[in-house]
Design a protein around this motif. Sequence first.
Motif, mmCIF file in Angstrom:
data_model
loop_
_atom_site.group_PDB
_atom_site.id
_atom_site.type_symbol
_atom_site.label_atom_id
_atom_site.label_comp_id
_atom_site.label_asym_id
_atom_site.label_seq_id
_atom_site.Cartn_x
_atom_site.Cartn_y
_atom_site.Cartn_z
ATOM 1 N N LYS A 274 0.854 -1.193 0.000
ATOM 2 C CA LYS A 274 0.000 0.000 0.000
ATOM 3 C C LYS A 274 0.886 1.237 0.000
ATOM 4 O O LYS A 274 1.824 1.351 0.793
ATOM 5 C CB LYS A 274 -0.906 0.013 1.232
ATOM 6 C CG LYS A 274 -1.838 1.232 1.286
ATOM 7 C CD LYS A 274 -2.720 1.214 2.521
ATOM 8 C CE LYS A 274 -1.924 1.482 3.788
ATOM 9 N NZ LYS A 274 -2.786 1.633 4.981
ATOM 10 N N VAL A 276 0.391 5.491 -0.067
ATOM 11 C CA VAL A 276 -0.595 6.569 0.031
ATOM 12 C C VAL A 276 0.123 7.915 0.111
ATOM 13 O O VAL A 276 0.903 8.161 1.049
ATOM 14 C CB VAL A 276 -1.507 6.391 1.265
ATOM 15 C CG1 VAL A 276 -2.532 7.510 1.338
ATOM 16 C CG2 VAL A 276 -2.201 5.033 1.224
ATOM 17 N N GLN A 293 -2.765 6.873 -4.504
ATOM 18 C CA GLN A 293 -3.022 5.789 -3.549
ATOM 19 C C GLN A 293 -3.027 4.460 -4.292
ATOM 20 O O GLN A 293 -3.753 4.283 -5.270
ATOM 21 C CB GLN A 293 -4.349 5.990 -2.814
ATOM 22 C CG GLN A 293 -5.605 5.953 -3.680
ATOM 23 C CD GLN A 293 -5.978 7.268 -4.295
ATOM 24 O OE1 GLN A 293 -5.911 8.300 -3.642
ATOM 25 N NE2 GLN A 293 -6.431 7.257 -5.537
ATOM 26 N N LEU A 295 -3.779 0.618 -3.461
ATOM 27 C CA LEU A 295 -4.451 -0.145 -2.417
ATOM 28 C C LEU A 295 -4.162 -1.636 -2.529
ATOM 29 O O LEU A 295 -3.765 -2.132 -3.578
ATOM 30 C CB LEU A 295 -5.972 0.051 -2.514
ATOM 31 C CG LEU A 295 -6.522 1.453 -2.708
ATOM 32 C CD1 LEU A 295 -8.040 1.396 -2.704
ATOM 33 C CD2 LEU A 295 -6.016 2.386 -1.649
ATOM 34 N N ARG A 340 -11.871 8.904 -0.709
ATOM 35 C CA ARG A 340 -10.522 8.363 -0.570
ATOM 36 C C ARG A 340 -10.324 7.759 0.825
ATOM 37 O O ARG A 340 -9.821 6.636 0.955
ATOM 38 C CB ARG A 340 -9.514 9.481 -0.834
ATOM 39 C CG ARG A 340 -8.064 9.051 -0.893
ATOM 40 C CD ARG A 340 -7.211 10.220 -1.373
ATOM 41 N NE ARG A 340 -5.822 9.850 -1.569
ATOM 42 C CZ ARG A 340 -4.826 10.234 -0.786
ATOM 43 N NH1 ARG A 340 -5.073 11.013 0.274
ATOM 44 N NH2 ARG A 340 -3.584 9.855 -1.039
ATOM 45 N N ARG A 341 -10.704 8.495 1.854
ATOM 46 C CA ARG A 341 -10.516 8.008 3.229
ATOM 47 C C ARG A 341 -11.308 6.731 3.471
ATOM 48 O O ARG A 341 -10.759 5.743 3.996
ATOM 49 C CB ARG A 341 -10.959 9.080 4.230
ATOM 50 C CG ARG A 341 -10.881 8.636 5.700
ATOM 51 C CD ARG A 341 -11.460 9.684 6.628
ATOM 52 N NE ARG A 341 -12.862 9.948 6.362
ATOM 53 C CZ ARG A 341 -13.865 9.162 6.796
ATOM 54 N NH1 ARG A 341 -13.594 8.065 7.496
ATOM 55 N NH2 ARG A 341 -15.119 9.476 6.539
ATOM 56 N N LEU A 344 -9.884 3.719 1.426
ATOM 57 C CA LEU A 344 -8.627 3.261 2.006
ATOM 58 C C LEU A 344 -8.869 2.478 3.298
ATOM 59 O O LEU A 344 -8.278 1.411 3.523
ATOM 60 C CB LEU A 344 -7.716 4.452 2.285
ATOM 61 C CG LEU A 344 -6.987 5.059 1.075
ATOM 62 C CD1 LEU A 344 -6.439 6.436 1.427
ATOM 63 C CD2 LEU A 344 -5.856 4.134 0.631
#
Length: 402
Positions: A274, A276, A293, A295, A340-341, A344
């Motif tokens: 990951k 970010v 990002q 993932l 996004r938050r 993630l």
Amino acid sequence: MSETHDVLIVGGGLVGASLAIALDRLGLRVGLVEATPGGVMPAVFDQRNLSFAGATVNALTALGVMAKLRTPAGAIRRIHVSRQGDFGRTVLDAADYGRQAFGQVVVARDFGEALEARLCELRGLTRYRPARFIALGDASPESRSLRIADESGEHELSARLLVAADGTRSAMRDALGIQAGEHDYLQTLFVARMRAAQAPDGTAYERFGAHGPTALLPRGDRHFGVVHGVAREQADAVAAEGEVAWLQRIQEAFGWRVGRFLATGERSAYPIVKVVAERVVDARAVVLGNAAQTLHPIGAQGFNLGLRDALTLAELVEQAEDPGAAAVLDAYAERRREDRRRTLEFSDSLARITGNASPLLRPLRSLGLMAADNSQALQSMLVGGAMGFRGEVPALCREIAP
């Protein structure tokens, strides 16, 4: 060569190419810097199976990309989630939500060819290929410049807005001075096309194990797209397995829900880390897609999230006189924050909890699967996220695909 653009995109992969297509209808001078020459598919367009969320299908249909696919996509009508060694499971059915499908499965190479076909139709796009980003150049209140190298040497380009879409190890992100946090899951994912005794029926399976997930995605060619995670230290041994041993491995990890696995295509391996970025904007610059990002692929959120990055940016640029103005970039960062938050957090939590072999977590995981299977509210939340409807969704994603 010295060229000025309204928007200059570095990176011609899935997200960069999609952004160029989304910007075309705005009448802007758009440039696309691509590492591969014409007639050659970027490495990212391989035999991986991409799971397009419903919001992604809507947008790519509106952009004319889905119509360019040469081979049929596989509809995801049901999602079946379970974990090896735990009781309980969750099954989501699109029909229960008045939909024909949650999304579609597309082979990355087929998608790359469809994107290329659409890019060739764009009249306002200048393509620099093969070319690579070298360094940022001078900045002014009205534009930023960068240097690229191609077969004829080095050249300077400038734009009112620079877009870094050059992948996980983004040279553009580094040049902008944007730091990125990393977490190595110590897993390697193997991807292959496989044929089983039972043909796909529209069910996408996610089967978790102690060392990673095993997913079966319903392709449109009567095969399954298989994604199998192993501990990093086992990756070389798994890569060296013959076909019989590989088929047996998948059979043991997944079970018999689709009968016996009969044949497999070539395997590809991808270490999972990951990455970010700590922020997604800089002066007259945006970082998006995997550059912003990268993932864990569990839950198939990566490209879907990156496409929503691109479509949100295109939407804001359409409404602005200056695509790189500070107000536009501030609005972009704000609009992407929640999606996004939450994405993630969802991806990372799912990877960590389902991959933890601790026996103390087993009853909690099992209860969680049972609760999700019996709670309409929880299922609705999962469905909304799986289909790409988090935060302020771009308009193209909300349109209903025919």
